[in-house]
Scaffold this motif. Structure first.
Motif, PDB file in Angstrom:
ATOM      1  N   TYR A 237      -5.813  -9.101  -4.820  1.00 51.55           N
ATOM      2  CA  TYR A 237      -6.159  -7.525  -4.257  1.00 51.55           C
ATOM      3  C   TYR A 237      -4.057  -7.600  -3.579  1.00 51.55           C
ATOM      4  O   TYR A 237      -3.290  -6.131  -3.723  1.00 51.55           O
ATOM      5  CB  TYR A 237      -6.309  -6.622  -4.128  1.00 51.55           C
ATOM      6  CG  TYR A 237      -8.208  -6.697  -4.641  1.00 51.55           C
ATOM      7  CD1 TYR A 237      -7.824  -6.279  -5.682  1.00 51.55           C
ATOM      8  CD2 TYR A 237      -9.034  -7.340  -3.874  1.00 51.55           C
ATOM      9  CE1 TYR A 237      -8.633  -5.940  -6.348  1.00 51.55           C
ATOM     10  CE2 TYR A 237     -10.614  -7.513  -4.958  1.00 51.55           C
ATOM     11  CZ  TYR A 237     -10.204  -6.512  -6.340  1.00 51.55           C
ATOM     12  OH  TYR A 237     -11.765  -7.000  -7.088  1.00 51.55           O
TER      13      TYR A 237
ATOM     14  N   GLY B  35      -8.012 -12.436  -0.093  1.00 53.11           N
ATOM     15  CA  GLY B  35      -7.901 -10.937  -0.305  1.00 53.11           C
ATOM     16  C   GLY B  35      -6.673 -11.462  -0.953  1.00 53.11           C
ATOM     17  O   GLY B  35      -5.842  -9.853  -1.557  1.00 53.11           O
TER      18      GLY B  35
ATOM     19  N   LYS C  77      -9.589  -0.214  -5.134  1.00 54.70           N
ATOM     20  CA  LYS C  77      -9.877  -1.586  -4.267  1.00 54.70           C
ATOM     21  C   LYS C  77      -8.450  -2.193  -3.839  1.00 54.70           C
ATOM     22  O   LYS C  77      -8.453  -3.104  -3.066  1.00 54.70           O
ATOM     23  CB  LYS C  77     -10.857  -2.164  -5.169  1.00 54.70           C
ATOM     24  CG  LYS C  77     -11.955  -1.859  -4.674  1.00 54.70           C
ATOM     25  CD  LYS C  77     -12.599  -2.401  -5.937  1.00 54.70           C
ATOM     26  CE  LYS C  77     -14.482  -2.451  -6.242  1.00 54.70           C
ATOM     27  NZ  LYS C  77     -15.468  -2.754  -6.838  1.00 54.70           N
TER      28      LYS C  77
ATOM     29  N   ALA D  40      -8.070  -4.014  -0.024  1.00 54.02           N
ATOM     30  CA  ALA D  40      -8.171  -5.041   0.072  1.00 54.02           C
ATOM     31  C   ALA D  40      -7.236  -5.785   1.308  1.00 54.02           C
ATOM     32  O   ALA D  40      -6.888  -6.427   2.033  1.00 54.02           O
ATOM     33  CB  ALA D  40      -7.793  -6.520  -1.195  1.00 54.02           C
TER      34      ALA D  40
END
Length: 270
Positions: free
Chosen positions: A258, A255, A187, A191
């Motif tokens: 991340y 985003g 993830k 991201a």
């Protein structure tokens, strides 16, 4: 001495921040000025603000179509690039097959080829397939992203092999491993890549200009450039630029949780 050094560093950073933010400030202030001649530096002062430029931009019949085209181009490309790069990155990082390293580095070597060199052959190929002025002709050529595959491969290669072996012992197939193991663990890099890919596609100009030859297939960047060619007042152009900037700023805000983690961990070996 250390105090002077800190003060000097702070001054340099402050000046760099001003230089970096000034274009955004100028864009925003000019977009709120009444429609008419722009005089510098007087027009950069925050006074006499008006919404005339935004009313003209938002009243443009083509703006909604340009926004739709840009959203479709950016969002579908993000989903496609992330899906393909995750599959390819997993295969190059954790699977064994003949010629894997040669294939991977040959694919990465595409980064050395200037984009403009492949533009004409790519257009001829898409045109022969009937892809001019179509969404698929706009999107498909951008899905094979060598940089995204490289980053995904580097990230997935840092994941312990024991996790994948344990999943296979539990009876998980490759699709289940991708969905339940690879996807959650990647993830941060997904991201980070998603933000970069979205920004690149949202701001892309050259390929949409070449492949979208009708006004209905223009993206925001091409549409705003066409306003400049039509001698539209600078205030209106700046208002259109602000409208185009807001979605990419929102994408970064979404985003960013991340973003730092993905940048700091990509390429690290553990």
């Amino acid at each position: 001495m250390s105090g002077l050094r800190k003060a000097g560093r702070a001054t340099v950073l402050f000046l760099a921040a001003i230089v970096t933010l000034f274009p955004f400030y100028a864009m925003l202030v000019l977009s709120f000025k009444p429609i008419g001649p722009v005089t510098l530096p007087g027009s950069l002062l925050p006074g006499g603000l008006s919404l005339e430029a935004y009313e003209q931009v938002l009243g443009t019949a083509s703006l909604a179509r340009w926004l739709l085209n840009t959203a479709v181009y950016a969002i579908v490309s993000v989903v496609g690039v992330l899906a393909l790069s995750m599959l390819a990155g997993y295969a190059f990082a954790k699977k064994r097959f003949p010629g894997k390293e040669t294939m991977f580095w040959s694919f990465v070597a595409m980064l050395m080829v200037p984009y403009h060199v492949t533009l004409i052959p790519l257009f001829i190929l898409i045109a022969d397939w009937g892809g001019v002025d179509t969404y698929w002709g706009l999107i498909i050529p951008t899905l094979a992203n060598a940089q995204a595959v490289f980053l995904m491969r580097q990230f997935i290669s840092t994941l312990p092999d024991e996790l994948f072996e344990a999943a296979r012992l539990d009876g998980c197939g490759e699709l289940r491993i991708l969905w339940s193991l690879v996807l959650p663990l990647t993830k941060p890099i997904l991201a980070t890549l998603g933000v970069f890919i979205f920004l690149w596609h949202w701001n892309d100009y050259l390929w949409p200009l070449v492949i979208g030859q009708s006004e209905e297939m223009r993206t925001l960047t091409v549409g705003i450039a066409s306003l400049q060619a039509e001698r539209v007042p600078l205030n209106v152009v700046m208002a259109g630029s602000v409208v185009a900037f807001v979605p990419i700023f929102m994408a970064y805000l979404i985003g960013q949780r991340y973003f730092v983690e993905g940048v700091t961990t990509t390429g690290m070996k553990g």
